[in-house]
Scaffold this motif. Structure first.
Motif, PDB file in Angstrom:
ATOM      1  N   ASP A  87       0.832  -1.201   0.000  1.00  0.00           N
ATOM      2  CA  ASP A  87       0.000   0.000   0.000  1.00  0.00           C
ATOM      3  C   ASP A  87       0.871   1.258   0.000  1.00  0.00           C
ATOM      4  O   ASP A  87       0.542   2.260  -0.663  1.00  0.00           O
ATOM      5  CB  ASP A  87      -0.918   0.011   1.220  1.00  0.00           C
ATOM      6  N   ASP A  96      -1.407   6.795  -9.462  1.00  0.00           N
ATOM      7  CA  ASP A  96      -1.803   6.069 -10.669  1.00  0.00           C
ATOM      8  C   ASP A  96      -1.006   6.456 -11.901  1.00  0.00           C
ATOM      9  O   ASP A  96      -1.055   5.772 -12.922  1.00  0.00           O
ATOM     10  CB  ASP A  96      -3.293   6.299 -10.952  1.00  0.00           C
ATOM     11  N   ARG A 143       2.072   1.829  -3.495  1.00  0.00           N
ATOM     12  CA  ARG A 143       0.995   2.305  -4.373  1.00  0.00           C
ATOM     13  C   ARG A 143       0.673   3.779  -4.133  1.00  0.00           C
ATOM     14  O   ARG A 143       0.018   4.417  -4.968  1.00  0.00           O
ATOM     15  CB  ARG A 143      -0.254   1.455  -4.177  1.00  0.00           C
TER      16      ARG A 143
END
Length: 306
Positions: free
Chosen positions: A150, A157, A153
């Motif tokens: 996480d 995006d 990430r």
């Protein structure tokens, strides 16, 4: 479409087993490497970071092909006290978040973030073939992997983020370290039943796989594990055979838990996870060492060899 080899890579966690081997491989092929280090920089190829809460200057990674984050305190240090469990988590999450924040700030011009994770993501799932599409498991190391991924990430995006779910490395400084002395003394043998499936990979293939991920368009989870199923007994017997020693003395699980603690035993030794490198193989990667026996032979000299 053929891969274009990286020209510049920024690496965090450069002093570890995998990081140092990766740097040697990249520099050997003429790739410029910048190392993110905690100590005072020893040259223009090093940049100090994580001394306090100061963010990483995005200019450090600007123009690089990839930022590779391999930080993490050793899971092979025992016992896992509450304090050391916090260290295991902090040493992974903090560097990852810091590098991811710099990647996010660069937006469309950011390098790929190639971030460490582990096959521990899957926990123990006996009798199941596990690929990148398989669900998470349960347990302390699973929870760390979830938080770790996480954090990677959080790069956003707009960046390519690859999550390296790495298996224990078959190396004298890796998964073999606690087994070598026992085998040399002739007191090695099955841990519990010994039939639990252990993911594995050689250091050479680990480095080659990371470079493949850097140079390709792979993103998301990528299992870095050997292509052939192996049990704990397969690894232990291969090591004993290589060293010309017996493999007879069974270690009861209850005894191992007393020595190492419940969490470490269940996460590292009795866990059963048949993890396969589906993403790597489908992207055209080929392994140098395809069996655990080949892996052991590559890592451990036979008696009489230098």
């Amino acid at each position: 479409m053929p891969e274009t080899p990286a020209r510049r890579v920024v690496i965090a966690g450069a002093s570890g087993l995998i990081g140092s081997a990766l740097i040697d491989s990249l520099r050997g092929d003429g790739v410029e490497v910048t190392s993110l280090v905690r100590h005072a920089p020893q040259g223009p190829h090093e940049v100090q970071w994580l001394q306090d809460a100061t963010p990483l200057d995005p200019d450090v990674i600007a123009g690089a092909d990839a930022g590779v984050c391999l930080n993490g305190a050793s899971i092979g240090r025992f016992p896992w006290t509450p304090s050391y469990k916090s260290t295991l988590l902090w040493s992974r999450i903090t560097p990852t978040r810091t590098l991811a924040a710099a990647v996010r700030e660069l937006g469309d011009d950011a390098p790929a973030l190639v971030n460490a994770s582990a096959t521990g993501f899957y926990g123990s799932q006996p009798g199941t073939v596990l690929t990148e599409d398989s669900p998470r498991g349960e347990g302390f190391l699973v929870d760390i992997c979830i938080d770790w991924e996480d954090a990677a990430r959080s790069a956003g995006d707009r960046a390519r983020v690859a999550l390296l779910r790495t298996a224990p490395v078959v190396h004298e400084r890796g998964v073999l370290k606690p087994l070598l002395l026992l085998t040399k003394l002739g007191v090695s043998g099955p841990i519990g039943r010994g039939t639990q499936v252990w993911p594995w990979i050689t250091l050479e293939d680990e480095v080659r796989a990371i470079r493949h991920v850097i140079d390709s368009d792979l993103s998301g989870p990528v299992n870095l594990t050997g292509p052939t199923r192996a049990t704990a007994n397969d690894l232990g017997f291969a090591l004993a055979q290589r060293m010309n020693r017996p493999y007879l003395l069974r270690a009861p699980v209850w005894g191992v838990k007393i020595a190492l603690g419940k969490d470490a035993t269940e996460a590292l030794l009795t866990s059963d996870a048949d993890v396969r490198p589906a993403a790597l193989e489908s992207s055209g990667f080929t392994f140098t060492h395809r069996t655990v026996e080949e892996a052991v032979a590559s890592a451990v000299p036979a008696p009489g060899e230098d």
